[in-house]
Design an enzyme around this catalytic site. Structure first.
Site, PDB file in Angstrom:
ATOM      1  N   ILE A  80       0.877  -1.187   0.000  1.00 42.85           N
ATOM      2  CA  ILE A  80       0.000   0.000   0.000  1.00 42.85           C
ATOM      3  C   ILE A  80       0.908   1.230   0.000  1.00 42.85           C
ATOM      4  O   ILE A  80       1.743   1.371   0.887  1.00 42.85           O
ATOM      5  CB  ILE A  80      -0.900   0.052   1.256  1.00 42.85           C
ATOM      6  CG1 ILE A  80      -1.651  -1.268   1.466  1.00 42.85           C
ATOM      7  CG2 ILE A  80      -1.882   1.223   1.167  1.00 42.85           C
ATOM      8  CD1 ILE A  80      -2.286  -1.396   2.836  1.00 42.85           C
ATOM      9  N   HIS A  81       0.744   2.100  -1.003  1.00 44.25           N
ATOM     10  CA  HIS A  81       1.592   3.286  -1.000  1.00 44.25           C
ATOM     11  C   HIS A  81       0.932   4.537  -1.581  1.00 44.25           C
ATOM     12  O   HIS A  81       1.421   5.636  -1.387  1.00 44.25           O
ATOM     13  CB  HIS A  81       2.885   3.013  -1.786  1.00 44.25           C
ATOM     14  CG  HIS A  81       2.705   3.073  -3.279  1.00 44.25           C
ATOM     15  ND1 HIS A  81       2.155   2.036  -3.994  1.00 44.25           N
ATOM     16  CD2 HIS A  81       2.983   4.059  -4.168  1.00 44.25           C
ATOM     17  CE1 HIS A  81       2.116   2.377  -5.272  1.00 44.25           C
ATOM     18  NE2 HIS A  81       2.607   3.590  -5.410  1.00 44.25           N
ATOM     19  N   ARG A  82      -0.175   4.390  -2.302  1.00 47.18           N
ATOM     20  CA  ARG A  82      -0.756   5.563  -2.983  1.00 47.18           C
ATOM     21  C   ARG A  82      -1.387   6.533  -1.990  1.00 47.18           C
ATOM     22  O   ARG A  82      -1.948   6.131  -0.974  1.00 47.18           O
ATOM     23  CB  ARG A  82      -1.795   5.122  -4.012  1.00 47.18           C
ATOM     24  CG  ARG A  82      -1.173   4.441  -5.204  1.00 47.18           C
ATOM     25  CD  ARG A  82      -2.115   4.328  -6.377  1.00 47.18           C
ATOM     26  NE  ARG A  82      -1.471   3.586  -7.440  1.00 47.18           N
ATOM     27  CZ  ARG A  82      -0.727   4.119  -8.398  1.00 47.18           C
ATOM     28  NH1 ARG A  82      -0.555   5.427  -8.425  1.00 47.18           N
ATOM     29  NH2 ARG A  82      -0.166   3.369  -9.327  1.00 47.18           N
ATOM     30  N   ARG A 109       5.692   5.815   3.454  1.00 50.22           N
ATOM     31  CA  ARG A 109       4.462   6.589   3.663  1.00 50.22           C
ATOM     32  C   ARG A 109       3.437   5.777   4.454  1.00 50.22           C
ATOM     33  O   ARG A 109       2.722   6.306   5.306  1.00 50.22           O
ATOM     34  CB  ARG A 109       3.877   6.981   2.302  1.00 50.22           C
ATOM     35  CG  ARG A 109       2.697   7.941   2.386  1.00 50.22           C
ATOM     36  CD  ARG A 109       2.095   8.148   1.010  1.00 50.22           C
ATOM     37  NE  ARG A 109       2.974   8.895   0.147  1.00 50.22           N
ATOM     38  CZ  ARG A 109       3.003   8.785  -1.173  1.00 50.22           C
ATOM     39  NH1 ARG A 109       2.223   7.930  -1.785  1.00 50.22           N
ATOM     40  NH2 ARG A 109       3.809   9.527  -1.899  1.00 50.22           N
TER      41      ARG A 109
END
Length: 371
Positions: A218-220, A251
């Site tokens: 998960i990064h967006r 992030r």
């Protein structure tokens, strides 16, 4: 021919590797190149490890822009790219994909009347709230050479008026060249699969069993900067039985710490890994959960069912063929419903055509630029 490659993020380090190998092996007498690293990804696990592992030449220049808002990051990149391009005056500037680094390199080169080569052109998610969508559209419209991975990507460019031999006033060459070349990442992933010999060592680093865990990334911003949505994803993790290996982008780690989020017991949160280790973990997983465009493709290459934690995808072909399910979609009431649909497909014989080409995309790209 003097080429400048502009890179700055993990996906671009992977995409540049097969092209550089091709140049060094077959075209070293015809092509000189330099690498400009913007420093968009600066964490060791997101940057240095890829240069070392994939045997990418060290960057000739690193702007070290680091993190920051889109505007701050872009302004630093644009200034740095423009200064470096002015200094070395390459024949062409090559950019990859849809990151801020891609757009910065494109704008700088275009302002200096240097032709831009966009590898992975023509992709569209049709969601203009995504920074990546804006980046890729602007890059395509400013590029002189557009290398597309699929027929759908070519069709997207045709609809927008970007196609072979179409002259655009003020562009840096007399015509726009659009070529379907297949996907550059196939070259890299097949090289990795051919050389993999550390499978058991990698798997033993984690308390997981082959084909019995879910690999997640998960990064967006749409997921990490929206705590309500992020908690929806963790709630899904909490509702399923399989062990989940979450490779946490910086992030993602930041939001977990900032909000003191409780991680479900079946979730292992670990640091990102190098490309070979990532391919091994993907290949030995049961399913893949991700919001990454590149990992969606890798899941398809490796014949792994994928749950995409987004509202849409630029890789629609994977959805049409049944290998990919869009989790945040009106079709499903909850992420759990989307996951249940994924499980139903586990034993189905899904069609798996070579929609991204076979191999040698990098050679096709270099030959086209030389000719």
């Amino acid at each position: 021919m003097e080429l400048l490659f502009v890179v700055g993020a993990r996906p671009q380090f992977i995409k540049i590797a097969p092209i550089l190998r091709t140049i060094k092996k077959n075209y070293s007498e015809k092509i000189d190149f330099k690498i400009l690293h913007t420093g968009q990804h600066y964490d060791k696990n997101m940057s240095d490890v890829f240069f070392d592992e994939l045997k990418i030449s060290k960057p000739d220049k690193n702007l070290k822009v680091g993190s920051g808002s889109h505007t701050v990051q872009m302004s630093k990149m644009l200034e740095g790219c423009e200064n470096y391009i002015s200094k070395i005056k390459p024949d062409k500037v090559i950019v990859f994909g849809d990151t801020n680094s891609t757009l910065a390199g494109t704008l700088a080169a275009s302002n200096l009347k240097i032709p831009v080569v966009h590898i992975e052109a023509g992709l569209r998610s049709f969601n203009m709230s995504m920074p990546e969508e804006k980046n890729r559209i602007l890059t395509d419209h400013l590029s002189s050479y557009l290398f597309c991975p699929t027929d759908k990507a070519v069709d997207n460019l045709k609809r927008e008026g970007i196609y072979n031999k179409k002259k655009l006033k003020g562009m840096d060459n007399e015509q726009i060249i659009v070529i379907k070349c297949g996907d550059i990442m196939i070259d890299m992933i097949r090289l990795i699969l051919k050389d993999i010999n550390n499978t058991d060592i990698i798997i033993k680093n984690y308390p997981i069993d082959k084909n019995k865990y879910i690999l997640a990334t998960i990064h967006r911003e749409s997921n990490t900067d929206n705590i309500f949505r992020f908690k929806k994803i963790l709630n899904l993790f909490n509702q399923i039985e399989e062990k989940i290996l979450l490779l946490a982008h910086p992030r993602t780690k930041k939001i977990i710490n900032e909000y003191n989020i409780k991680i479900p017991n079946n979730v292992l949160v670990k640091k990102p890994v190098g490309y070979e280790a990532m391919v091994i973990l993907e290949k030995n997983s049961k399913y893949i959960f991700t919001d990454s465009g590149g990992i969606q493709k890798e899941a398809y290459f490796l014949k792994k069912l994928c749950l995409t934690l987004r509202d849409e995808t630029e890789w629609q072909e994977t959805v049409d063929l049944g290998w990919n399910i869009i989790g945040f979609n009106d079709k499903y009431n909850t992420l759990l419903d989307a996951y249940k649909e994924l499980k139903k497909r586990e034993n189905k014989k899904l069609n798996h055509p070579e929609i991204y080409g076979k191999i040698n995309s990098s050679k096709k790209i270099i030959e086209a630029l030389l000719n």
